[in-house]
Design a protein around this motif. Structure first.
Motif, PDB file in Angstrom:
ATOM      1  N   ALA A   1      43.401  37.340  49.072  1.00  0.00           N
ATOM      2  CA  ALA A   1      44.614  37.125  49.861  1.00  0.00           C
ATOM      3  C   ALA A   1      45.541  38.335  49.763  1.00  0.00           C
ATOM      4  CB  ALA A   1      45.330  35.863  49.393  1.00  0.00           C
ATOM      5  N   MET A   2      45.642  38.897  48.575  1.00  0.00           N
ATOM      6  CA  MET A   2      46.499  40.080  48.410  1.00  0.00           C
ATOM      7  C   MET A   2      45.937  41.269  49.182  1.00  0.00           C
ATOM      8  SD  MET A   2      47.706  39.825  44.461  1.00  0.00           S
ATOM      9  CE  MET A   2      48.517  41.392  44.505  1.00  0.00           C
ATOM     10  N   LYS A   3      44.614  41.439  49.176  1.00  0.00           N
ATOM     11  CA  LYS A   3      44.008  42.532  49.934  1.00  0.00           C
ATOM     12  C   LYS A   3      44.213  42.320  51.424  1.00  0.00           C
ATOM     13  CE  LYS A   3      40.423  43.950  46.729  1.00  0.00           C
ATOM     14  NZ  LYS A   3      38.971  44.023  46.486  1.00  0.00           N
ATOM     15  N   GLY A   4      44.111  41.071  51.869  1.00  0.00           N
ATOM     16  CA  GLY A   4      44.314  40.766  53.279  1.00  0.00           C
ATOM     17  C   GLY A   4      45.739  41.027  53.725  1.00  0.00           C
ATOM     18  N   GLU A   5      46.704  40.710  52.880  1.00  0.00           N
ATOM     19  CA  GLU A   5      48.106  40.975  53.201  1.00  0.00           C
ATOM     20  C   GLU A   5      48.371  42.463  53.288  1.00  0.00           C
ATOM     21  OE1 GLU A   5      50.667  39.140  50.410  1.00  0.00           O
ATOM     22  OE2 GLU A   5      50.215  37.111  51.064  1.00  0.00           O
ATOM     23  N   GLY A   6      47.785  43.228  52.411  1.00  0.00           N
ATOM     24  CA  GLY A   6      48.003  44.673  52.409  1.00  0.00           C
ATOM     25  C   GLY A   6      47.434  45.339  53.641  1.00  0.00           C
ATOM     26  N   ALA A   7      46.366  44.790  54.216  1.00  0.00           N
ATOM     27  CA  ALA A   7      45.745  45.391  55.388  1.00  0.00           C
ATOM     28  C   ALA A   7      46.530  45.079  56.658  1.00  0.00           C
ATOM     29  CB  ALA A   7      44.312  44.892  55.532  1.00  0.00           C
ATOM     30  N   THR A   8      47.229  43.965  56.725  1.00  0.00           N
ATOM     31  CA  THR A   8      47.934  43.587  57.941  1.00  0.00           C
ATOM     32  C   THR A   8      49.338  44.153  58.016  1.00  0.00           C
ATOM     33  OG1 THR A   8      48.692  41.525  56.937  1.00  0.00           O
ATOM     34  CG2 THR A   8      46.642  41.442  58.178  1.00  0.00           C
TER      35      THR A   8
ATOM     36  N   LEU B   1      38.348  31.467  37.613  1.00  0.00           N
ATOM     37  CA  LEU B   1      37.812  32.666  38.246  1.00  0.00           C
ATOM     38  C   LEU B   1      37.807  32.534  39.769  1.00  0.00           C
ATOM     39  CD1 LEU B   1      34.876  33.609  35.859  1.00  0.00           C
ATOM     40  CD2 LEU B   1      37.037  34.787  36.175  1.00  0.00           C
ATOM     41  N   ARG B   2      37.500  31.348  40.282  1.00  0.00           N
ATOM     42  CA  ARG B   2      37.537  31.142  41.728  1.00  0.00           C
ATOM     43  C   ARG B   2      38.949  31.325  42.273  1.00  0.00           C
ATOM     44  NH1 ARG B   2      35.390  25.899  41.490  1.00  0.00           N
ATOM     45  NH2 ARG B   2      33.705  26.325  40.082  1.00  0.00           N
ATOM     46  N   ILE B   3      39.934  30.796  41.560  1.00  0.00           N
ATOM     47  CA  ILE B   3      41.338  30.947  41.984  1.00  0.00           C
ATOM     48  C   ILE B   3      41.734  32.418  41.956  1.00  0.00           C
ATOM     49  CG2 ILE B   3      43.724  30.455  41.317  1.00  0.00           C
ATOM     50  CD1 ILE B   3      42.703  27.701  40.354  1.00  0.00           C
ATOM     51  N   LEU B   4      41.342  33.119  40.910  1.00  0.00           N
ATOM     52  CA  LEU B   4      41.668  34.540  40.794  1.00  0.00           C
ATOM     53  C   LEU B   4      41.047  35.331  41.939  1.00  0.00           C
ATOM     54  CD1 LEU B   4      42.916  36.821  39.057  1.00  0.00           C
ATOM     55  CD2 LEU B   4      40.706  36.984  37.926  1.00  0.00           C
ATOM     56  N   LYS B   5      39.790  35.046  42.282  1.00  0.00           N
ATOM     57  CA  LYS B   5      39.130  35.750  43.380  1.00  0.00           C
ATOM     58  C   LYS B   5      39.829  35.478  44.704  1.00  0.00           C
ATOM     59  CE  LYS B   5      34.348  36.053  41.820  1.00  0.00           C
ATOM     60  NZ  LYS B   5      32.973  35.607  42.116  1.00  0.00           N
TER      61      LYS B   5
END
Length: 83
Positions: free
Chosen positions: A47-54, A38-42
């Protein structure tokens, strides 16, 4: 009949069955591995949300393979004909 399906004593019976099936020695290891997963999934989701914002949003157009300003890409027959 199914109206009160999740009463506390039902959950107690399910917990006892799980302990009997898997054994008390394997349950802490299983819980630990689920926690790590679960920690890895979070972290991957963040990271995916951060990539989408930049990065800018895709324009929806596929590259056509043509060079900018309508010129033919270098190394084509048009370049060889002028030599």
């Amino acid at each position: 009949m199914v109206r009160n399906g999740l009463e506390p004593w039902h959950l107690l019976i399910v917990a006892i069955v799980i302990i009997v099936l898997f054994g008390s020695k394997r349950l802490p290891d299983a819980a630990r591995s689920v926690g790590k997963s679960l920690r890895i999934l979070k972290s991957e989701a963040r990271a995916m949300k951060g990539e989408g914002a930049t990065h800018p949003a895709p324009s929806g157009r596929a590259p056509s393979g043509r060079a900018p300003s309508g010129r033919a890409p270098s190394g084509t027959a048009d370049d060889d004909a002028g030599r």
